[in-house]
Design an enzyme around this catalytic site. Structure first.
Site, mmCIF file in Angstrom:
data_model
loop_
_atom_site.group_PDB
_atom_site.id
_atom_site.type_symbol
_atom_site.label_atom_id
_atom_site.label_comp_id
_atom_site.label_asym_id
_atom_site.label_seq_id
_atom_site.Cartn_x
_atom_site.Cartn_y
_atom_site.Cartn_z
ATOM 1 N N SER A 68 -61.312 36.964 -75.680
ATOM 2 C CA SER A 68 -59.912 36.862 -75.305
ATOM 3 C C SER A 68 -59.788 36.781 -73.786
ATOM 4 O O SER A 68 -60.640 37.283 -73.059
ATOM 5 C CB SER A 68 -59.146 38.084 -75.831
ATOM 6 O OG SER A 68 -57.762 37.928 -75.617
ATOM 7 N N ASP A 69 -58.714 36.142 -73.330
ATOM 8 C CA ASP A 69 -58.433 36.067 -71.902
ATOM 9 C C ASP A 69 -56.927 35.994 -71.710
ATOM 10 O O ASP A 69 -56.221 35.376 -72.513
ATOM 11 C CB ASP A 69 -59.104 34.844 -71.268
ATOM 12 C CG ASP A 69 -59.094 34.949 -69.760
ATOM 13 O OD1 ASP A 69 -59.904 35.728 -69.230
ATOM 14 O OD2 ASP A 69 -58.260 34.284 -69.116
#
Length: 190
Positions: A68-69
């Site tokens: 995730s980012d």
């Protein structure tokens, strides 16, 4: 048995998954987070999420790897994590009294393929005084967070309202992630 691995050292993402009583391992990936500036924010967060997940998957090819980012966007500019106090102050001044967008990208890499998606949430800040900004920066909280704030801790005092997924602003759109993990065949307890 195939395992779920969170490809992140983020304590916020870890806590969100723990709140769901999921069994998972953590294997953070130290990847280059630079990106092509011509990409849209949604393309950036999905690319970085997949980059993180792929690095971990290469060492765990029988697992479900979750990357995730998150980025903050204002005036069509992506704000990452501030490098220092001056940059944190500058970011918070820019966000003060205004609406911005938070994009969180998620990548799920499995033995049978990869899936990427993102969530976009609108966030409005209160008009912040110099003293409020300085006190918040002195707390140390802004330095490991995109846009120099975290909505779930002291930074909650900065936020006037949101439109979208609160958990995506924290760092992981929980409900959508669970649904996508299920679709990918990840063994979940519910």
């Amino acid at each position: 048995m195939q395992n779920l691995i969170l490809a992140s050292s983020s304590p916020r993402r870890k806590e969100l998954l723990e709140n769901l009583h999921l069994s998972f391992a953590i294997s953070s990936s130290d990847v280059d987070e630079s990106f092509d500036p011509s990409l849209s924010p949604e393309e950036v967060v999905m690319e970085l999420a997949e980059r993180k997940a792929q690095v971990v998957f290469q060492k765990n090819q029988d697992s479900f790897v979750l990357g995730s980012d998150t980025v903050v966007v204002i005036d069509h500019q992506i704000l990452g994590k501030p490098a220092d106090e001056a940059e944190a102050i500058s970011m918070l001044k820019r966000l003060s009294g205004r609406k911005h967008e938070v994009f969180t990208g998620v990548a799920i890499v499995t033995p049978t393929g990869a899936k990427k998606f993102y969530e976009r949430t609108e966030v409005w800040f209160w008009e912040l005084t110099e003293d409020e900004i300085y006190a918040y920066v002195q707390s140390g909280e802004p330095f490991d967070k995109a846009g120099a704030y975290g909505i779930q801790q002291l930074g909650s005092m900065l936020v006037k309202k949101i439109n979208g997924d609160y958990f995506a602003v924290v760092g992981l759109p929980v409900a959508r992630t669970i649904r996508e993990l299920r679709k990918a065949g990840c063994p979940l307890p519910y």
